[in-house]
Scaffold this active site. Structure first.
Site, PDB file in Angstrom:
ATOM      1  N   ARG A 118     -16.308  15.901 -21.900  1.00  0.00           N
ATOM      2  CA  ARG A 118     -15.417  17.019 -21.608  1.00  0.00           C
ATOM      3  C   ARG A 118     -14.375  17.105 -22.721  1.00  0.00           C
ATOM      4  O   ARG A 118     -14.367  16.265 -23.617  1.00  0.00           O
ATOM      5  CB  ARG A 118     -14.739  16.832 -20.237  1.00  0.00           C
ATOM      6  CG  ARG A 118     -13.767  15.664 -20.198  1.00  0.00           C
ATOM      7  CD  ARG A 118     -13.043  15.596 -18.853  1.00  0.00           C
ATOM      8  NE  ARG A 118     -12.084  14.504 -18.845  1.00  0.00           N
ATOM      9  CZ  ARG A 118     -11.419  14.113 -17.754  1.00  0.00           C
ATOM     10  NH1 ARG A 118     -11.608  14.709 -16.599  1.00  0.00           N
ATOM     11  NH2 ARG A 118     -10.560  13.123 -17.839  1.00  0.00           N
ATOM     12  N   CYS A 122     -11.666  22.655 -30.175  1.00  0.00           N
ATOM     13  CA  CYS A 122     -10.642  22.652 -31.222  1.00  0.00           C
ATOM     14  C   CYS A 122      -9.549  23.625 -30.786  1.00  0.00           C
ATOM     15  O   CYS A 122      -9.840  24.809 -30.574  1.00  0.00           O
ATOM     16  CB  CYS A 122     -11.273  23.101 -32.540  1.00  0.00           C
ATOM     17  SG  CYS A 122     -10.037  23.640 -33.745  1.00  0.00           S
ATOM     18  N   ASN A 156      -6.411  21.378 -18.400  1.00  0.00           N
ATOM     19  CA  ASN A 156      -6.250  20.068 -17.762  1.00  0.00           C
ATOM     20  C   ASN A 156      -5.798  19.063 -18.804  1.00  0.00           C
ATOM     21  O   ASN A 156      -6.449  18.904 -19.836  1.00  0.00           O
ATOM     22  CB  ASN A 156      -7.586  19.602 -17.163  1.00  0.00           C
ATOM     23  CG  ASN A 156      -7.404  18.427 -16.226  1.00  0.00           C
ATOM     24  OD1 ASN A 156      -6.637  18.513 -15.273  1.00  0.00           O
ATOM     25  ND2 ASN A 156      -8.097  17.334 -16.486  1.00  0.00           N
ATOM     26  N   GLU A 157      -4.680  18.432 -18.540  1.00  0.00           N
ATOM     27  CA  GLU A 157      -4.216  17.320 -19.376  1.00  0.00           C
ATOM     28  C   GLU A 157      -4.372  17.627 -20.867  1.00  0.00           C
ATOM     29  O   GLU A 157      -5.087  16.935 -21.595  1.00  0.00           O
ATOM     30  CB  GLU A 157      -4.962  16.036 -19.007  1.00  0.00           C
ATOM     31  CG  GLU A 157      -4.687  15.597 -17.584  1.00  0.00           C
ATOM     32  CD  GLU A 157      -5.219  14.208 -17.263  1.00  0.00           C
ATOM     33  OE1 GLU A 157      -6.211  13.782 -17.884  1.00  0.00           O
ATOM     34  OE2 GLU A 157      -4.648  13.561 -16.373  1.00  0.00           O
ATOM     35  N   CYS A 162      -7.664  18.089 -33.398  1.00  0.00           N
ATOM     36  CA  CYS A 162      -8.834  18.388 -34.224  1.00  0.00           C
ATOM     37  C   CYS A 162      -8.427  18.463 -35.682  1.00  0.00           C
ATOM     38  O   CYS A 162      -7.388  19.044 -36.011  1.00  0.00           O
ATOM     39  CB  CYS A 162      -9.437  19.715 -33.769  1.00  0.00           C
ATOM     40  SG  CYS A 162     -10.775  20.259 -34.845  1.00  0.00           S
ATOM     41  N   GLU A 310      -1.961  14.562  -9.715  1.00  0.00           N
ATOM     42  CA  GLU A 310      -3.087  13.636  -9.530  1.00  0.00           C
ATOM     43  C   GLU A 310      -2.563  12.218  -9.432  1.00  0.00           C
ATOM     44  O   GLU A 310      -1.702  11.801 -10.215  1.00  0.00           O
ATOM     45  CB  GLU A 310      -4.036  13.677 -10.732  1.00  0.00           C
ATOM     46  CG  GLU A 310      -4.795  14.949 -10.906  1.00  0.00           C
ATOM     47  CD  GLU A 310      -5.734  14.854 -12.108  1.00  0.00           C
ATOM     48  OE1 GLU A 310      -6.202  13.739 -12.421  1.00  0.00           O
ATOM     49  OE2 GLU A 310      -5.971  15.888 -12.738  1.00  0.00           O
ATOM     50  N   TRP A 318     -11.733   4.012 -15.065  1.00  0.00           N
ATOM     51  CA  TRP A 318     -11.715   4.126 -16.528  1.00  0.00           C
ATOM     52  C   TRP A 318     -11.018   2.973 -17.213  1.00  0.00           C
ATOM     53  O   TRP A 318     -10.915   2.961 -18.435  1.00  0.00           O
ATOM     54  CB  TRP A 318     -11.127   5.470 -16.962  1.00  0.00           C
ATOM     55  CG  TRP A 318      -9.951   5.952 -16.179  1.00  0.00           C
ATOM     56  CD1 TRP A 318      -9.969   6.851 -15.157  1.00  0.00           C
ATOM     57  CD2 TRP A 318      -8.572   5.569 -16.325  1.00  0.00           C
ATOM     58  NE1 TRP A 318      -8.701   7.057 -14.655  1.00  0.00           N
ATOM     59  CE2 TRP A 318      -7.815   6.284 -15.358  1.00  0.00           C
ATOM     60  CE3 TRP A 318      -7.895   4.699 -17.182  1.00  0.00           C
ATOM     61  CZ2 TRP A 318      -6.435   6.155 -15.221  1.00  0.00           C
ATOM     62  CZ3 TRP A 318      -6.519   4.572 -17.047  1.00  0.00           C
ATOM     63  CH2 TRP A 318      -5.811   5.294 -16.079  1.00  0.00           C
ATOM     64  N   GLU A 358     -17.440   9.937 -13.284  1.00  0.00           N
ATOM     65  CA  GLU A 358     -16.377   9.431 -12.407  1.00  0.00           C
ATOM     66  C   GLU A 358     -16.892   9.063 -11.016  1.00  0.00           C
ATOM     67  O   GLU A 358     -16.141   9.085 -10.041  1.00  0.00           O
ATOM     68  CB  GLU A 358     -15.239  10.456 -12.357  1.00  0.00           C
ATOM     69  CG  GLU A 358     -14.606  10.549 -13.733  1.00  0.00           C
ATOM     70  CD  GLU A 358     -13.414  11.474 -13.848  1.00  0.00           C
ATOM     71  OE1 GLU A 358     -12.480  11.139 -14.594  1.00  0.00           O
ATOM     72  OE2 GLU A 358     -13.437  12.533 -13.195  1.00  0.00           O
ATOM     73  N   HIS A 361     -14.859   6.438  -9.203  1.00  0.00           N
ATOM     74  CA  HIS A 361     -13.402   6.644  -9.116  1.00  0.00           C
ATOM     75  C   HIS A 361     -13.031   6.862  -7.647  1.00  0.00           C
ATOM     76  O   HIS A 361     -13.739   7.548  -6.920  1.00  0.00           O
ATOM     77  CB  HIS A 361     -13.035   7.878  -9.944  1.00  0.00           C
ATOM     78  CG  HIS A 361     -11.561   8.056 -10.178  1.00  0.00           C
ATOM     79  ND1 HIS A 361     -10.680   8.417  -9.182  1.00  0.00           N
ATOM     80  CD2 HIS A 361     -10.831   7.921 -11.310  1.00  0.00           C
ATOM     81  CE1 HIS A 361      -9.460   8.507  -9.699  1.00  0.00           C
ATOM     82  NE2 HIS A 361      -9.523   8.198 -10.982  1.00  0.00           N
TER      83      HIS A 361
HETATM   84  C1  GLA Z   1      -7.368  12.707 -15.105  1.00  0.00           C
HETATM   85  C2  GLA Z   1      -8.144  13.999 -15.039  1.00  0.00           C
HETATM   86  C3  GLA Z   1      -9.101  14.066 -13.893  1.00  0.00           C
HETATM   87  C4  GLA Z   1      -9.812  12.751 -13.729  1.00  0.00           C
HETATM   88  C5  GLA Z   1      -8.817  11.658 -13.561  1.00  0.00           C
HETATM   89  C6  GLA Z   1      -9.447  10.296 -13.340  1.00  0.00           C
HETATM   90  O1  GLA Z   1      -6.211  12.732 -14.422  1.00  0.00           O
HETATM   91  O2  GLA Z   1      -7.308  15.132 -14.999  1.00  0.00           O
HETATM   92  O3  GLA Z   1     -10.020  15.097 -14.142  1.00  0.00           O
HETATM   93  O4  GLA Z   1     -10.599  12.512 -14.860  1.00  0.00           O
HETATM   94  O5  GLA Z   1      -8.047  11.561 -14.721  1.00  0.00           O
HETATM   95  O6  GLA Z   1      -8.459   9.317 -13.165  1.00  0.00           O
END
Ligand code: GLA
Length: 677
Positions: A118, A122, A156-157, A162, A310, A318, A358, A361
């Site tokens: 994922r 760039c 996301n995050e 790049c 989250e 991970w 995941e 997880h």
């Molecule tokens: C991040 C991501 C999620 C997932 C979690 C796993 O916070 O935003 O998509 O991958 O990590 O801990």
């Protein structure tokens, strides 16, 4: 003018938010009905949908399949569960990288990173931008006005970097804006060093893999650029959402003290600050680290409530060895966030995945199903959060400000400095710890913050300091503030050029002291220091040859070539007091120092003499006591209160077993921690 959107948009009528990432596309539709039923039983009122749904919505370029998402939103909406709808742009489908390989990121060595995971985009790719904005536009048009839509979750995050040629071109444009012409850039980057002078903009590249250390100002500007390039992409998505759904707040999930992105410059661009937080069960400093991170989120939102987007109910997958969380642990962590200003507590993810990276997880519904210890805890926690509805929207008052800056962090941690053992987040945490242990709330602020309202300001490290920010710190002290400055601060200007003269040049006058040498200490033994009263303490890693110029030496080095030279100084300047610490004292000595500074500033914790491991913080009029320790503690409390969590009155003491929490609302004024309490 746009009305201010904030957490209240979500919490009004709902109370605290509870939920998690929901990925229904991983499950047959029959499971969705059970999901929603379980969510209702657990008090879930907000779920994040669609974070990784690009390929499902756009199975091939230009196609659209929204039917499944319509059904998900309708189902959630009819169950009264609000939706935090994500733009799916964090993870492009394989077709994007396959047909347009230039959208794939390139690392420092020129290697392209492929799809199959994922985040493979760039940030400066025009094709990525065009495709991402197209799907965001259609998503916004589709769900504008949908009754379940409560919040937008952009990407996301963010953190992609790049080094490709398109990024190089964008970097040059950014540099032209910053520096104007090549002469100014050459001057700022100090390119007379090592024959690095640029004669044409086209020669300028990102800091790619090179034979030896790279120009530190090139790297500093690159880090500024990378943060800005991502921000520009976020803003482009956000603008589309705001235009089409003006009443729906927008957020993107942060990652705490995440180095690549300058969250001070980002936070003002969102309606609600949100964060992902995964404390490591193996880290003994985890509770304090969490408190610091939560305070940072509150600071980023300028004191407004924030959203814990989250966290994990149990072990993540991970880390190399993923310790589980004992019963009661995720509840404790979640309530800690509430105590520090969170109005929403969400998890990654609702139902544990059966496949994909995941699959091991933790989740709110584990593989073993809802009839489990873990899910029972999830349900109980969701239900008990309703009892804390009175704290929603309430502020966390703090009298201490701690300054942190991303550009300074980037500049400090460049190669080629006296020691890479002195780093910004560790310094921040070590100065934060004694305040946390004393129940003293701290606001994290940027160097440009208005400091006047804080009796005490702590600067654990500001290696890079502008003239303007140095002048503001000086004026703060002259006006009556108490300032504490940690070592190796005020060393370089915003171009990362060393300020010549005795250090810290721009703070020399206010500190009443100045130095001439940095002396990293041998790693295998502590440095003995002595308080002026005669007692000794240990320091480590870093020392400085510094001289008092009006300041009083509160402690001195007690051995070696520095014996008798100041280690800690205190200076009365104007109406205030400035402290300087020229080494890295052991925690107990930093605690003693924090105690003296608090006394100088007239600040005290919400409760005196907290037992080790007990965190105390006041939010609104509710005092939260959280036992992170391993022993049961009995704590006297100064006035009668009601525990919002148990519903029981508390007269003169509370007993907290390990991982227990009390949320005490006093029966009468004053509040806990008020000077007269
Ligand atoms: C991040 C991501 C999620 C997932 C979690 C796993 O916070 O935003 O998509 O991958 O990590 O801990």
């Amino acid at each position: 003018m746009r009305a201010r959107l904030g957490m209240h948009t979500l919490t009004d009528g709902r109370g605290l938010l509870f939920g998690g990432d929901y990925n229904p596309e991983q499950w047959p539709e029959e499971v969705w009905a059970e999901d929603v039923e379980l969510m209702r039983a657990a008090g879930v009122n907000l779920v994040t949908v669609g974070v990784f749904s690009w390929a499902r919505i756009e199975p091939e370029p230009g196609a659209r399949d929204f039917g499944w998402l319509d059904r998900v939103l309708d189902l959630l909406g009819s169950a009264g569960i609000a939706v935090d709808l994500a733009t799916p742009t964090a993870s492009p489908p394989p077709w994007l990288g396959h047909r347009w390989p230039e959208t794939l990121p390139v690392d420092e060595s020129g290697h392209r990173l492929w799809y199959g995971s994922r985040n493979q985009f760039c940030p400066s790719s025009p094709v990525y931008r065009e495709r991402a904005l197209a799907i965001v536009t259609d998503l916004a048009d589709r769900y504008a006005g949908h009754p379940a839509l409560a919040l937008w979750h952009v990407g996301n995050e963010y953190g992609q970097i790049c080094h490709c040629d398109e990024s190089a071109a964008a970097f040059r444009t950014w540099l032209q804006d910053r520096h104007g012409d090549l002469d100014a850039l050459n001057e700022a980057w100090g390119t007379t060093f090592w024959s690095q002078r640029y004669s044409d903009w086209a020669e300028i590249i990102p800091p790619r893999h090179a034979p030896y250390m790279i120009n530190p100002t090139q790297r500093l500007d690159w880090q500024r650029f990378c943060s800005d390039a991502l921000l520009a992409h976020y803003q482009a998505e956000r603008d589309i959402l705001r235009e089409r759904t003006p009443g729906t707040p927008v957020t993107t999930n942060f990652m705490g003290l995440f180095k690549p992105v300058d969250y001070w410059s980002w936070a003002g661009e969102e309606d609600i600050v949100s964060n992902d937080w995964y404390p490591d069960p193996a880290d003994p400093l985890s509770p304090a680290r969490a408190a610091l991170t939560h305070d940072l989120m509150r600071g980023l939102g300028q004191g407004r409530p924030w959203l814990l987007m989250e966290q994990a109910t149990n072990g993540v997958n991970w880390r190399p060895h993923n310790l589980p969380k004992p019963p009661g642990q995720f509840r404790l962590e979640s309530l800690q966030a509430v105590a520090r200003g969170a109005d929403g507590l969400c998890y990654f993810q609702w139902r544990a995945s059966r496949f994909g990276a995941e699959r091991f997880h933790a989740a709110m519904v584990p593989h073993a199903g809802p009839d489990t210890r873990l899910h029972a805890e999830v349900r109980a926690h969701g239900q008990e959060l309703r009892k804390l509805a009175p704290v929603a929207g309430e502020p966390v008052p703090a009298q201490v400000a701690m300054v942190f800056d991303w550009a300074s962090w980037w500049a400090l941690e460049e190669r080629g400095r006296p020691s890479d053992r002195l780093n910004a987040p560790d310094q921040l945490l070590s100065y934060y710890l004694p305040f946390w242990e004393r129940g003293v709330s701290v606001d994290l602020v940027p160097p440009s913050a208005e400091l006047g309202g804080y009796p005490l300001v702590v600067v654990p490290n500001l290696y890079l300091l502008s003239d303007q920010d140095a002048a503001a710190l000086t004026a703060y002290v002259h006006g009556g503030g108490v300032l504490m400055v940690g070592p190796f601060s005020g060393i370089v200007d915003p171009r990362a050029h060393v300020r010549t003269g005795r250090f810290p040049a721009p703070l020399r006058e206010v500190l009443g002291a100045s130095g001439e040498e940095w002396l990293p200490a041998p790693e295998d033994r502590p440095v003995r220091c002595r308080w002026s009263g005669g007692a000794e303490f240990a320091a480590h890693t870093w020392t400085e040859l510094i001289a008092a110029e009006g300041a009083e030496a509160v402690a001195e080095f007690a051995e070696g070539d520095l014996a008798g030279h100041p280690a800690v100084l205190r200076h009365r300047a104007g109406q205030g007091v400035a402290w300087y610490v020229a080494t890295m004292p052991e925690p107990v000595a930093l605690g003693a120092l924090a105690g003296r500074m608090l006394a100088d500033a007239g600040v005290r914790g919400v409760l005196p003499d907290l037992p080790p491991g007990v965190e105390a913080v006041r939010r609104g009029d509710v005092l939260f006591l959280l036992n992170h320790g391993t022993a049961t503690v009995r704590m006297p409390i100064p006035h009668a209160a009601d525990d919002l969590l148990t519903g029981s009155p508390v007269t003169d003491h509370v007993t907290l077993t390990p991982r227990a929490v009390a949320a005490l609302r006093p029966r009468v004024q004053p509040h806990f921690g008020d000077p007269l309490a």
